[in-house]
Design an enzyme around this catalytic site. Structure first.
Site, short mmCIF file in Angstrom:
data_model
loop_
_atom_site.label_atom_id
_atom_site.label_comp_id
_atom_site.label_asym_id
_atom_site.label_seq_id
_atom_site.Cartn_x
_atom_site.Cartn_y
_atom_site.Cartn_z
N ASP A 146 -7.33 -84.16 -66.02
CA ASP A 146 -6.19 -84.63 -66.81
C ASP A 146 -6.17 -86.15 -66.89
O ASP A 146 -6.18 -86.84 -65.87
CB ASP A 146 -4.88 -84.14 -66.20
CG ASP A 146 -4.71 -82.64 -66.35
OD1 ASP A 146 -4.67 -82.16 -67.50
OD2 ASP A 146 -4.61 -81.95 -65.32
N ASP A 198 -8.15 -91.43 -63.32
CA ASP A 198 -7.35 -92.26 -64.23
C ASP A 198 -6.04 -92.74 -63.62
O ASP A 198 -5.29 -93.45 -64.30
CB ASP A 198 -7.03 -91.47 -65.50
CG ASP A 198 -6.07 -90.32 -65.23
OD1 ASP A 198 -4.94 -90.34 -65.77
OD2 ASP A 198 -6.43 -89.41 -64.49
N LYS A 248 7.36 -73.54 -60.35
CA LYS A 248 5.95 -73.88 -60.52
C LYS A 248 5.25 -72.88 -61.43
O LYS A 248 4.45 -73.26 -62.28
CB LYS A 248 5.25 -73.95 -59.16
CG LYS A 248 5.54 -75.22 -58.37
CD LYS A 248 4.67 -75.33 -57.14
CE LYS A 248 3.21 -75.49 -57.51
NZ LYS A 248 2.34 -75.62 -56.32
N GLU A 249 5.56 -71.61 -61.25
CA GLU A 249 4.94 -70.59 -62.11
C GLU A 249 5.38 -70.77 -63.56
O GLU A 249 4.56 -70.69 -64.48
CB GLU A 249 5.33 -69.20 -61.62
CG GLU A 249 4.70 -68.08 -62.43
CD GLU A 249 5.02 -66.69 -61.89
OE1 GLU A 249 4.62 -65.71 -62.54
OE2 GLU A 249 5.66 -66.60 -60.83
N ARG A 250 6.66 -71.03 -63.75
CA ARG A 250 7.17 -71.22 -65.11
C ARG A 250 6.62 -72.48 -65.74
O ARG A 250 6.33 -72.51 -66.94
CB ARG A 250 8.70 -71.26 -65.08
CG ARG A 250 9.35 -71.45 -66.45
CD ARG A 250 8.99 -70.35 -67.40
NE ARG A 250 9.59 -70.59 -68.71
CZ ARG A 250 9.00 -70.29 -69.85
NH1 ARG A 250 7.79 -69.71 -69.88
NH2 ARG A 250 9.61 -70.54 -71.00
N ASP A 260 -11.92 -86.02 -61.96
CA ASP A 260 -10.58 -85.62 -62.34
C ASP A 260 -10.66 -85.11 -63.79
O ASP A 260 -11.61 -85.43 -64.51
CB ASP A 260 -9.64 -86.82 -62.24
CG ASP A 260 -8.24 -86.49 -62.69
OD1 ASP A 260 -7.63 -85.58 -62.08
OD2 ASP A 260 -7.75 -87.11 -63.64
N SER A 295 -5.94 -81.92 -58.96
CA SER A 295 -4.76 -81.37 -58.31
C SER A 295 -4.09 -80.30 -59.16
O SER A 295 -3.09 -79.72 -58.76
CB SER A 295 -3.75 -82.49 -58.00
OG SER A 295 -4.20 -83.30 -56.94
N ALA A 296 -4.64 -80.04 -60.35
CA ALA A 296 -4.10 -78.98 -61.20
C ALA A 296 -4.35 -77.61 -60.56
O ALA A 296 -5.25 -77.46 -59.73
CB ALA A 296 -4.74 -79.04 -62.58
N GLY A 347 -0.02 -83.43 -57.45
CA GLY A 347 0.16 -82.00 -57.63
C GLY A 347 1.61 -81.59 -57.56
O GLY A 347 2.49 -82.38 -57.20
N LYS A 397 4.03 -82.21 -54.63
CA LYS A 397 4.71 -83.49 -54.49
C LYS A 397 5.70 -83.73 -55.62
O LYS A 397 6.79 -84.27 -55.40
CB LYS A 397 3.68 -84.62 -54.43
CG LYS A 397 2.84 -84.60 -53.15
CD LYS A 397 1.92 -85.79 -53.09
CE LYS A 397 1.23 -85.89 -51.72
NZ LYS A 397 0.38 -84.73 -51.40
#
Length: 221
Positions: free
Chosen positions: A12, A168, A71-73, A10, A111-112, A49, A52
């Site tokens: 982040d 984490d 999501k884009e913003r 992972d 999940s980023a 992600g 969710k």
């Protein structure tokens, strides 16, 4: 068990000190689109992600036009406002080199989004240390679903019992376990050792794991 061949990583909260900033980006974008959300509520969701987090916070599906815009913003806000300030946790790069020196294949399992992942690794000076990378684009569903861990295993070319996950959050542990992979956890992402109790071992941060590497599951695996 077969010999350990790969580490699924992972990013982040594990390698990069970025969980707070991801939460702030979600608060910011929700505010822009007319949703009032509590920072602490969002903070506990970081590690999952956007598929969710977004519907849980707003009731908006990520596939709706508004969901896609949000999501884009959110990604733009994170990369413009927060990413340039981020740093890796102490000795994160050294830990990755220690894994490599042990002959382990390093695969990002996050999940980023792919764009956020690339930005984070570049910002932290970690990109060249990874052998393979997987992101949200490689999975149907984000953590705690096992999709991203299964994709990372495929990239690593190994069986579940030949890999260890490093994460984490409880979401990392759940995703790994559902894919048949053992998970080692660090508390630097904001979760307590008790909350990460389903991991096979828990360390404070990459520096702590590196200092005790010889007795860790990565050395014993």
């Amino acid at each position: 068990m077969s010999g350990l061949k790969a580490v699924l990583l992972d990013v982040d909260g594990t390698l990069m000190d970025s969980n707070d900033e991801h939460a702030r980006a979600w608060v910011d974008v929700c505010q822009e689109f007319g949703f009032s959300v509590d920072y602490e509520r969002v903070r506990r969701m970081i590690g999952m992600g956007g598929d969710k987090v977004l519907p849980e916070l707003t009731g908006v599906d990520e596939e709706d036009e508004k969901g896609k815009q949000m999501k884009e913003r959110r990604g733009e806000i994170f990369r413009e406002r927060y990413l340039p300030t981020l740093k890796p946790f102490p000795r994160a790069a050294e830990l990755l080199r220690r894994f490599s020196d042990a002959g382990l294949t390093l695969v990002v399992a996050t999940s980023a989004s792919k764009t956020d992942m690339q930005g984070l690794l570049k910002q932290g000076g970690l990109e060249s240390l990874m052998d393979e990378k997987t992101s949200s684009s490689d999975a149907e569903a984000s953590k705690p679903d096992p999709d991203i861990v299964e994709a990372a295993l495929k990239r690593a070319g190994c069986a579940p019992d030949e890999a260890l996950m490093l994460g984490d959050t409880p979401y990392d542990i759940q995703a790994a376990n559902r894919a048949g992979v053992r998970c080692v956890a660090v508390t630097c992402g904001g979760w307590s050792a008790e909350e990460l109790g389903d991991a096979v071992a828990v360390y404070r941060d990459p520096a702590d794991l590196l200092a005790r590497f010889h007795e860790s599951p990565f050395a014993a695996g």
